[in-house]
Motif scaffolding. Structure first.
Motif, PDB file in Angstrom:
ATOM      1  N   ASP A 171      55.125  30.813  -5.137  1.00 33.14           N
ATOM      2  CA  ASP A 171      55.862  29.712  -4.540  1.00 33.14           C
ATOM      3  C   ASP A 171      57.040  29.317  -5.423  1.00 33.14           C
ATOM      4  O   ASP A 171      57.327  29.977  -6.431  1.00 33.14           O
ATOM      5  CB  ASP A 171      54.943  28.514  -4.278  1.00 33.14           C
ATOM      6  CG  ASP A 171      54.290  27.978  -5.553  1.00 33.14           C
ATOM      7  OD1 ASP A 171      54.831  28.207  -6.665  1.00 33.14           O
ATOM      8  OD2 ASP A 171      53.242  27.321  -5.441  1.00 33.14           O
ATOM      9  N   GLU A 172      57.720  28.208  -5.071  1.00 34.82           N
ATOM     10  CA  GLU A 172      58.911  27.785  -5.798  1.00 34.82           C
ATOM     11  C   GLU A 172      58.613  27.415  -7.247  1.00 34.82           C
ATOM     12  O   GLU A 172      59.502  27.450  -8.097  1.00 34.82           O
ATOM     13  CB  GLU A 172      59.575  26.602  -5.087  1.00 34.82           C
ATOM     14  CG  GLU A 172      60.136  26.951  -3.725  1.00 34.82           C
ATOM     15  CD  GLU A 172      60.876  25.793  -3.103  1.00 34.82           C
ATOM     16  OE1 GLU A 172      61.762  25.227  -3.774  1.00 34.82           O
ATOM     17  OE2 GLU A 172      60.574  25.450  -1.948  1.00 34.82           O
ATOM     18  N   ASP A 173      57.366  27.055  -7.546  1.00 35.57           N
ATOM     19  CA  ASP A 173      56.973  26.695  -8.908  1.00 35.57           C
ATOM     20  C   ASP A 173      56.438  27.886  -9.691  1.00 35.57           C
ATOM     21  O   ASP A 173      55.983  27.736 -10.827  1.00 35.57           O
ATOM     22  CB  ASP A 173      55.908  25.596  -8.867  1.00 35.57           C
ATOM     23  CG  ASP A 173      56.429  24.319  -8.221  1.00 35.57           C
ATOM     24  OD1 ASP A 173      57.602  23.971  -8.469  1.00 35.57           O
ATOM     25  OD2 ASP A 173      55.671  23.692  -7.459  1.00 35.57           O
ATOM     26  N   GLY A 174      56.471  29.068  -9.065  1.00 37.48           N
ATOM     27  CA  GLY A 174      55.991  30.262  -9.752  1.00 37.48           C
ATOM     28  C   GLY A 174      54.503  30.463  -9.662  1.00 37.48           C
ATOM     29  O   GLY A 174      53.950  31.369 -10.301  1.00 37.48           O
ATOM     30  N   GLU A 175      53.822  29.648  -8.863  1.00 36.87           N
ATOM     31  CA  GLU A 175      52.370  29.765  -8.719  1.00 36.87           C
ATOM     32  C   GLU A 175      52.010  30.830  -7.680  1.00 36.87           C
ATOM     33  O   GLU A 175      52.724  31.011  -6.696  1.00 36.87           O
ATOM     34  CB  GLU A 175      51.779  28.426  -8.299  1.00 36.87           C
ATOM     35  CG  GLU A 175      51.970  27.309  -9.323  1.00 36.87           C
ATOM     36  CD  GLU A 175      51.317  27.626 -10.652  1.00 36.87           C
ATOM     37  OE1 GLU A 175      50.207  28.213 -10.646  1.00 36.87           O
ATOM     38  OE2 GLU A 175      51.905  27.301 -11.694  1.00 36.87           O
ATOM     39  N   PRO A 176      50.914  31.561  -7.897  1.00 32.65           N
ATOM     40  CA  PRO A 176      50.506  32.616  -6.950  1.00 32.65           C
ATOM     41  C   PRO A 176      50.224  32.057  -5.556  1.00 32.65           C
ATOM     42  O   PRO A 176      49.705  30.951  -5.409  1.00 32.65           O
ATOM     43  CB  PRO A 176      49.228  33.183  -7.592  1.00 32.65           C
ATOM     44  CG  PRO A 176      49.317  32.825  -9.024  1.00 32.65           C
ATOM     45  CD  PRO A 176      50.030  31.498  -9.068  1.00 32.65           C
ATOM     46  N   LYS A 177      50.571  32.835  -4.540  1.00 28.99           N
ATOM     47  CA  LYS A 177      50.291  32.468  -3.145  1.00 28.99           C
ATOM     48  C   LYS A 177      49.360  33.531  -2.571  1.00 28.99           C
ATOM     49  O   LYS A 177      49.802  34.616  -2.193  1.00 28.99           O
ATOM     50  CB  LYS A 177      51.584  32.395  -2.348  1.00 28.99           C
ATOM     51  CG  LYS A 177      52.529  31.316  -2.813  1.00 28.99           C
ATOM     52  CD  LYS A 177      53.835  31.358  -2.038  1.00 28.99           C
ATOM     53  CE  LYS A 177      53.649  30.978  -0.600  1.00 28.99           C
ATOM     54  NZ  LYS A 177      54.938  30.891   0.135  1.00 28.99           N
ATOM     55  N   PRO A 178      48.053  33.248  -2.530  1.00 32.11           N
ATOM     56  CA  PRO A 178      47.089  34.238  -2.033  1.00 32.11           C
ATOM     57  C   PRO A 178      47.434  34.763  -0.636  1.00 32.11           C
ATOM     58  O   PRO A 178      47.137  35.914  -0.310  1.00 32.11           O
ATOM     59  CB  PRO A 178      45.768  33.458  -2.016  1.00 32.11           C
ATOM     60  CG  PRO A 178      45.951  32.392  -3.048  1.00 32.11           C
ATOM     61  CD  PRO A 178      47.398  31.995  -2.946  1.00 32.11           C
ATOM     62  N   SER A 179      48.072  33.935   0.184  1.00 34.29           N
ATOM     63  CA  SER A 179      48.384  34.338   1.560  1.00 34.29           C
ATOM     64  C   SER A 179      49.430  35.436   1.627  1.00 34.29           C
ATOM     65  O   SER A 179      49.630  36.046   2.675  1.00 34.29           O
ATOM     66  CB  SER A 179      48.869  33.128   2.361  1.00 34.29           C
ATOM     67  OG  SER A 179      50.067  32.595   1.804  1.00 34.29           O
ATOM     68  N   GLU A 180      50.099  35.706   0.500  1.00 37.23           N
ATOM     69  CA  GLU A 180      51.165  36.710   0.512  1.00 37.23           C
ATOM     70  C   GLU A 180      50.830  37.952  -0.302  1.00 37.23           C
ATOM     71  O   GLU A 180      51.699  38.728  -0.673  1.00 37.23           O
ATOM     72  CB  GLU A 180      52.471  36.097   0.003  1.00 37.23           C
ATOM     73  CG  GLU A 180      53.047  35.058   0.940  1.00 37.23           C
ATOM     74  CD  GLU A 180      54.485  34.694   0.599  1.00 37.23           C
ATOM     75  OE1 GLU A 180      54.998  35.174  -0.428  1.00 37.23           O
ATOM     76  OE2 GLU A 180      55.102  33.928   1.365  1.00 37.23           O
ATOM     77  N   ARG A 181      49.565  38.184  -0.557  1.00 37.50           N
ATOM     78  CA  ARG A 181      49.174  39.356  -1.344  1.00 37.50           C
ATOM     79  C   ARG A 181      49.574  40.654  -0.663  1.00 37.50           C
ATOM     80  O   ARG A 181      50.100  41.572  -1.296  1.00 37.50           O
ATOM     81  CB  ARG A 181      47.657  39.332  -1.579  1.00 37.50           C
ATOM     82  CG  ARG A 181      47.203  38.283  -2.595  1.00 37.50           C
ATOM     83  CD  ARG A 181      45.687  38.245  -2.714  1.00 37.50           C
ATOM     84  NE  ARG A 181      45.247  37.247  -3.675  1.00 37.50           N
ATOM     85  CZ  ARG A 181      43.990  36.885  -3.841  1.00 37.50           C
ATOM     86  NH1 ARG A 181      43.033  37.456  -3.094  1.00 37.50           N
ATOM     87  NH2 ARG A 181      43.669  35.959  -4.739  1.00 37.50           N
ATOM     88  N   THR A 182      49.329  40.738   0.653  1.00 38.40           N
ATOM     89  CA  THR A 182      49.673  41.957   1.386  1.00 38.40           C
ATOM     90  C   THR A 182      51.174  42.186   1.395  1.00 38.40           C
ATOM     91  O   THR A 182      51.651  43.309   1.199  1.00 38.40           O
ATOM     92  CB  THR A 182      49.150  41.879   2.832  1.00 38.40           C
ATOM     93  OG1 THR A 182      47.725  41.730   2.813  1.00 38.40           O
ATOM     94  CG2 THR A 182      49.515  43.142   3.602  1.00 38.40           C
TER      95      THR A 182
END
Length: 212
Positions: free
Chosen positions: A110-121
């Motif tokens: 995300d904008e803060d550099g945190e992982p987004k599990p929904s976008e792994r694929t």
């Protein structure tokens, strides 16, 4: 038989033709829309999330993806991942060009550099494309100017020209924003590197496209 229609019929007929004309112009010639969100900041609606101010842009819709489409143009297109939705992005590359993927635009955070599990694929698909992508015939590579908040070709790859429904003519409102801010150098800040190529009809398509 009366020589003229009753007033209510005249009004109804006038409303019918006016409505049809407006719809026709909106669908095929010209559309004016406000720009919401922050994917095109600072080029469009730079104060949207601070003051709520929005740029209103005019789009020409007659052959918006024609042969005069250029790198740097802003287009409105039907999003591949949402068939009923539309978005505004910048044309970064045309068919035949090679896009050198920008690691900052890799999906998955995300904008803060945190992982987004929904976008792994999506992130895995980006990794499979890296480090370079050759844009196929009949497609373009689209990106938002705000790399921190844009879902674009880095998420779903090259976009078919057939999905482009409008090309930006200029900001119509507010008056102090009038013009084409996307042509200013600031709009290209952090632009992805592109090696220009030549768009050629694939051999297997020549009979279909060229009739040979």
């Amino acid at each position: 038989m009366p020589a003229f229609l009753p007033p209510w019929r005249t009004l109804a007929a006038g409303a019918f033709w006016i409505t049809g004309t407006v719809i026709g112009v909106n669908d095929y010639l010209l559309e004016i829309t406000p720009i919401v969100g922050n994917s095109m900041q600072p080029t469009l609606s730079p104060q949207y999330y601070t003051t709520g101010a929005r740029d209103t842009v005019a789009w020409h819709k007659w052959r918006p993806a024609g042969p005069d489409l250029r790198r740097g143009d802003l287009v409105m297109y039907t999003t591949p991942h949402r068939g009923e939705g539309s978005a505004v992005k910048r044309v970064i590359a045309l068919g035949g060009d090679t896009v050198v993927l920008d690691k900052r635009r890799r999906p998955g955070r995300d904008e803060d550099g945190e992982p987004k599990p929904s976008e792994r694929t999506v992130a895995k698909n980006w990794d499979a494309m890296a480090p370079k992508v050759v844009v196929p015939y009949g497609h373009v590579w689209l990106e938002g100017d705000n790399w921190r908040a844009s879902k674009d070709s880095n998420h779903f790859g090259p976009v078919s020209r057939s999905l482009i429904v409008g090309r930006a003519m200029g900001v119509m409102w507010p008056p102090q924003r009038w013009g084409r801010p996307w042509e200013r150098e600031a709009g290209f800040a952090g632009k992805t590197k592109v090696v220009k190529g030549r768009e050629a009809v694939p051999v297997e398509w020549e009979e279909l496209v060229l009739g040979v």
